[in-house]
Design an enzyme around this catalytic site. Structure first.
Site, PDB file in Angstrom:
ATOM      1  N   HIS A   1      -4.548  -4.487  -2.022  1.00  0.00           N
ATOM      2  CA  HIS A   1      -4.946  -4.097  -0.615  1.00  0.00           C
ATOM      3  C   HIS A   1      -5.019  -2.567  -0.607  1.00  0.00           C
ATOM      4  O   HIS A   1      -5.137  -2.147   0.789  1.00  0.00           O
ATOM      5  CB  HIS A   1      -3.702  -4.848   0.442  1.00  0.00           C
ATOM      6  CG  HIS A   1      -3.773  -6.200   0.228  1.00  0.00           C
ATOM      7  ND1 HIS A   1      -2.614  -6.971   0.761  1.00  0.00           N
ATOM      8  CD2 HIS A   1      -4.833  -7.065   0.088  1.00  0.00           C
ATOM      9  CE1 HIS A   1      -3.264  -8.427   0.968  1.00  0.00           C
ATOM     10  NE2 HIS A   1      -4.254  -8.274   0.267  1.00  0.00           N
TER      11      HIS A   1
ATOM     12  N   VAL B   1       0.811  -1.130   0.056  1.00  0.00           N
ATOM     13  CA  VAL B   1       0.110   0.039  -0.031  1.00  0.00           C
ATOM     14  C   VAL B   1       0.979   1.256  -0.179  1.00  0.00           C
ATOM     15  O   VAL B   1       0.481   2.354  -0.073  1.00  0.00           O
ATOM     16  CB  VAL B   1      -0.859   0.111   1.320  1.00  0.00           C
ATOM     17  CG1 VAL B   1      -2.070  -1.266   1.218  1.00  0.00           C
ATOM     18  CG2 VAL B   1      -0.047   0.226   2.569  1.00  0.00           C
TER      19      VAL B   1
ATOM     20  N   CYS C   1     -14.394  13.156   6.503  1.00  0.00           N
ATOM     21  CA  CYS C   1     -15.032  13.093   5.126  1.00  0.00           C
ATOM     22  C   CYS C   1     -15.293  14.524   4.727  1.00  0.00           C
ATOM     23  O   CYS C   1     -15.913  15.033   5.390  1.00  0.00           O
ATOM     24  CB  CYS C   1     -16.029  12.136   4.887  1.00  0.00           C
ATOM     25  SG  CYS C   1     -16.937  12.251   3.326  1.00  0.00           S
TER      26      CYS C   1
END
Ligand code: BJW
Ligand code: ZN
Length: 252
Positions: free
Chosen positions: A122, A106, A155
Site C-alpha cells: 500500500h 505505510v 511537485c
C-alpha cells in the site's frame, strides 16, 4: 486467554521444517509502537470515514484536508519506534533466506527495524508522487519532512499538486509488488499478523497460500473473517507471540 502451548508447539514444529515462510502484516503489528490502527475502538477511522479521506475522489475534493490527515499521521509515526514484532521479523530475516515479509503498512517501521526487501502493498507515508503524473517527475520521491513545509505540497518538477504515494480505495496496487507477493504466498508456512483481513487484494493472499498447500497461522488478539480458515489462530498480540515463536525456533 493464554495461548495454548500445543498450538504454539505445532507452529514452531511447522516453522522448523519449512523452507519458505511468508508473513503478511497489518496495522496491528505497529499498535505497540503507538501507531493507531485503522479500524476498531482506537482506530484512525473512528472519527473519519475511509471514503472521506483515503480515496482519489476525496483528494480531488479537498486536497488540503487529506494532506492535513497525512501530515498528522507522519508526525505521529515519526515519534514512534519499531517494537518487538518489527525487531523479531528483521532479525529472523537477517538469519538467511526463507522469510519474506509482505506488509500493508505505510509507516516504514519494518524498514526502520532493519528489515530489507519488504514487499509494500500500500505504498509509503514517506513518499510523494505527482497528482497529475507529469512526465518530468519520477514515479515517487522520498520526503521525510515533519511537519510538511507546505500543505498541500507541490511537485518539484511541474509545481502542480503532489499526493501521498499510498494506495487508496479503488486504485490499483503496484503490479511489481503484487507479483512478488503472489510468488511469496506459494510458501510452506503463511502467517497473517495484525490485520483485520477485510481489505483486498491483500486479504486474498491467505487463500492463495492455502490453495498452494501452505500451513496457515493467524496472530491477532481478535477474531477476523479469516480466523475460521487458518490452521492455527493464536489470539495474542504480535509483539509477544512472535518473540515466543522465534525463541522456540532459534533457541540461543
Ligand atoms: C493486533 C494488535 C497487536 C491490534 N498485535 N494484532 C474484493 C472483495 C471486496 C472488495 C474488494 C475486493 N477487491 C477490491 C475491493 C475493493 C477494496 C476493498 O478491499 N474494499 C473492502 C474494504 C471492502 N480494495 C481496493 O480498493 C484496493 N484496490 C483495488 O482492488 O484495485 C482494483 C483495481 C485494479 C485495476 C485498476 C484499478 C483498480 C486498494 C486497497 C487500498 C487500501 N488502502 C489503505 C489506505 C492506505 C493509505 C493510508 O494508510 O492512508 O490501506 S485502507 C487501510 O486498510 C490501509 C491498510 O493497509 C488496510 C488494511 O488495514 P489493516 O492493516 O488490516 O488494519 P485494521 O485497523 O483494519 O486492523 C488491525 C488489526 O490488528 C485488527 O484486527 C486488530 O485486532 C489487530 N491488532 N493490536 C496483533 N498488538
Ligand atoms: Zn508533477
Amino acid at each position: 486467554m493464554p495461548v495454548e502451548r500445543d498450538a504454539l508447539d505445532q507452529v514452531v514444529a511447522r516453522l522448523r521444517s519449512a523452507k519458505s515462510v511468508t508473513v503478511l502484516t497489518g496495522a496491528g503489528v505497529s499498535a505497540a509502537s503507538g501507531v493507531p490502527t485503522f479500524r476498531g475502538p482506537e482506530g484512525l477511522w473512528r472519527s473519519f470515514k475511509p471514503e472521506d479521506l483515503a480515496t482519489p475522489q476525496a483528494f480531488r475534493r479537498d486536497p488540503e484536508l487529506v494532506w492535513e490527515w497525512y501530515d498528522w499521521r507522519r508526525q505521529r509515526v515519526a515519534a514512534c519506534l519499531p517494537n518487538r514484532a518489527h525487531e523479531v521479523l528483521a532479525a529472523w530475516a537477517a538469519r538467511g533466506p526463507g522469510l519474506t515479509v509482505i506488509t500493508q503498512n505505510v509507516d516504514g517501521l519494518h524498514e526502520r527495524a532493519g528489515l530489507v526487501d519488504v514487499i509494500r502493498l500500500h505504498g509509503s507515508l514517506w513518499e510523494l508522487s505527482c497528482w497529475s503524473h507529469c512526465r518530468q517527475s519520477p514515479e515517487s520521491w522520498r520526503d521525510e519532512s515533519v511537519p510538511l513545509v507546505q500543505i498541500p505540497p507541490a511537485c518539484p518538477w511541474c509545481h502542480g499538486l503532489a499526493r501521498p504515494a499510498v494506495v487508496w480505495f479503488g486504485e490499483a496496487l503496484d503490479p511489481g509488488q503484487v507479483a512478488r507477493a503472489d510468488a511469496a504466498a506459494r510458501c510452506d508456512v503463511f502467517m497473517v499478523v495484525g490485520t483485520s483481513s477485510v481489505v483486498y487484494p491483500a486479504a486474498g493472499f491467505l487463500d492463495l497460500a492455502r490453495a498452494h498447500g501452505a500451513f496457515t497461522v493467524e496472530i491477532n488478539p481478535d477474531e477476523t473473517p479469516v480466523t475460521s480458515r487458518v490452521d492455527v489462530a493464536l489470539r495474542a498480540p504480535a509483539e509477544t507471540i512472535l518473540d515466543t515463536l522465534v525463541t522456540g525456533l532459534h533457541p540461543s
